[in-house]
Design an enzyme around this catalytic site. Structure first.
Site, PDB file in Angstrom:
ATOM      1  N   ASP A 264       0.823  -1.219   0.000  1.00 32.64           N
ATOM      2  CA  ASP A 264       0.000   0.000   0.000  1.00 32.64           C
ATOM      3  C   ASP A 264       0.848   1.256   0.000  1.00 32.64           C
ATOM      4  O   ASP A 264       2.043   1.238   0.329  1.00 32.64           O
ATOM      5  CB  ASP A 264      -0.884   0.028   1.254  1.00 32.64           C
ATOM      6  CG  ASP A 264      -2.005  -0.982   1.197  1.00 32.64           C
ATOM      7  OD1 ASP A 264      -2.009  -1.810   0.257  1.00 32.64           O
ATOM      8  OD2 ASP A 264      -2.855  -0.966   2.104  1.00 32.64           O
ATOM      9  N   HIS A 405       3.773  -2.209   3.143  1.00 25.31           N
ATOM     10  CA  HIS A 405       3.838  -0.857   2.579  1.00 25.31           C
ATOM     11  C   HIS A 405       5.206  -0.655   1.937  1.00 25.31           C
ATOM     12  O   HIS A 405       6.232  -0.822   2.620  1.00 25.31           O
ATOM     13  CB  HIS A 405       3.600   0.194   3.670  1.00 25.31           C
ATOM     14  CG  HIS A 405       2.284   0.055   4.373  1.00 25.31           C
ATOM     15  ND1 HIS A 405       2.069  -0.897   5.345  1.00 25.31           N
ATOM     16  CD2 HIS A 405       1.113   0.743   4.224  1.00 25.31           C
ATOM     17  CE1 HIS A 405       0.822  -0.796   5.788  1.00 25.31           C
ATOM     18  NE2 HIS A 405       0.222   0.179   5.129  1.00 25.31           N
TER      19      HIS A 405
END
Length: 452
Positions: A264, A405
């Site tokens: 993400d 991430h």
């Protein structure tokens, strides 16, 4: 009157005698001069390659010895060197050094740093056991693929690898004591005191035989490097030939299933590194992108598309979509789709609402599958590569969707470690849509999925 003897003139007789004497002297002097033909004879040692061709054809001075004194007998030069000139002996043939054969994988792998550790990646997997690199230096990698330094104990033998991971041989001074290692790097007997304590640690370069110094404290002679008893067979070293015994090839793992890695908040400065790792390991992932970041990192999107990764929508500026009006939700998703469309020719295929927060309005406007996760690595909180690797490996299972991430360096550091490890354990790393299809699940718009 007949029979009368003529009278001889004494004056004429004397003149005739004198004339004969003069002629004889002149003839003798003329014969004593050297022959001009003999004087121009070229010596046998003349080398045609050193003279001009025209001089040779015309009998020019190039072939003449001009140092003779007139009347001196000329001695021809010998065709070989004088006896008192020493003939150089041919240099003895140097004995070739022992050939150290590189491990078969040495030319196929890639050295990969992760944090303070080094790995040697071969076909997407971290190499384990002994490795002789193409520079003839030997290294050892533990069961996790980490290059070892310092003291190493394997199969009742003790080895020492310097700060660069190079196996040491011969006499090596470590912290003021001289340790003795055989040609295979095995410690022999007890150490002896060094001749002086200079505060330096000397390592013997096993490739060239030269010494290099390093500041004291770079190695702990009492520390044992982490090892795995399962690698003991690979650690054994042959005492014959050059001492090299290539490690056994890593067996092909049994298939364990499929996992979807998801990242993400990118793209970022670290996304290209992550894509390099995926490409090297023939793996795929799904990227949920933030629209406002795409403007600054456009190239990674093209690589994602080329590598077969999946591109998802993660809003424009990471807003909590469940708290917004329908108009604002539409703006958040459509603006990001537009950025993606402009670069890869299509909009995002899946959506992940920031914070996993959504409602019916968000689901309806998204009009695509909403992808959650089954494993939260908490990499955003810890920002620690080791803990992230541990989290992933502890929770890996068939059908898992793992959340990470790619905006944190430590997260990418971790991915470079666990991606080859997952593959080595038998997992196939695929996109979210590929995972669903493999499990026979048809993804539906507005429906959320956390695992398959």
């Amino acid at each position: 009157m007949s029979g009368h003897k003529p009278h001889t003139n004494k004056g004429l007789a004397v003149a005739a005698v004198l004339m004969c004497l003069g002629c004889g002297i002149a003839f003798t002097q003329s014969s004593a001069a050297p022959s001009p033909i003999e004087d121009t004879k070229a010596p046998d040692m003349f080398v045609a390659g050193n003279a001009d061709d025209s001089a040779l054809q015309s009998g020019g001075g190039t072939a003449l010895d001009t140092d003779h004194t007139e009347g001196e007998q000329q001695t021809e030069e010998p065709s070989s060197a004088p006896a008192d000139t020493p003939t150089p002996e041919p240099s003895p043939t140097e004995q070739p050094e022992a050939v150290i054969t590189a491990s078969p994988e040495a030319s196929e792998g890639t050295w990969t740093p992760v944090g303070s550790s080094w790995y040697f990646m071969v076909n997407g997997a971290g190499y384990t056991g002994w490795l002789t690199d193409t520079d003839s230096r030997r290294y050892y990698f533990d069961a996790n693929g980490v290059m070892q330094t310092g003291w190493l104990e394997l199969d009742d033998s003790r080895y020492y690898l310097n700060a660069d991971g190079v196996l040491q041989t011969g006499d090596v001074t470590i912290d003021g004591q001289v340790y003795h290692f055989d040609a295979n790097g095995v410690q022999q007997g007890d150490p002896t005191d060094g001749s002086s304590d200079t505060g330096l640690v000397f390592y013997m370069n096993t490739a060239s035989g030269e010494q290099a110094s390093s500041a004291e404290g770079t190695a702990d002679p009492t520390a044992s490097a982490a090892g795995d008893s399962s690698s003991a067979a690979e650690a054994s070293v042959s005492s014959e030939g050059d001492g090299e015994q290539p490690p056994e090839p890593t067996p092909t793992p049994e298939p364990k299933g499929m996992i979807a890695l998801t990242f993400d908040d990118g793209p970022s400065d670290f996304t290209d590194r992550l894509l390099d790792c995926l490409e090297a390991n023939n793996a795929k992932a799904t990227f949920f992108l933030v629209g406002q970041e795409i403007e600054y990192f456009q190239e990674p999107l093209s690589r994602m598309e080329e590598l077969g990764c999946e591109i998802g929508n993660h809003s424009f500026d990471h807003a909590d979509l469940a708290t917004l009006s329908a108009e604002d939700v539409t703006s958040q998703l459509s603006r990001t789709d537009e950025e993606i469309q402009n670069l890869v020719g299509h909009s995002a295929t899946v959506v992940r609402p920031p914070y996993g927060s959504f409602n019916d309005t968000v689901a309806g406007i998204a009009a695509r599958p909403l992808i959650m996760w089954s494993v939260d690595t908490l990499d955003w909180e810890t920002q620690n590569a080791d803990s992230t690797v541990q989290n992933v490996m502890d929770n890996a299972q068939d059908g898992a969707i793992i959340l990470m991430h790619d905006i944190f360096k430590e997260s990418v550091d971790a991915a470079e470690v666990f991606i080859p490890q997952l593959i080595q354990e038998g997992y196939q790393l695929v996109t979210v849509s590929e995972l669903a299809a493999a499990k026979g699940i048809t993804l539906e718009a507005g429906t959320s999925y956390g695992a398959f």
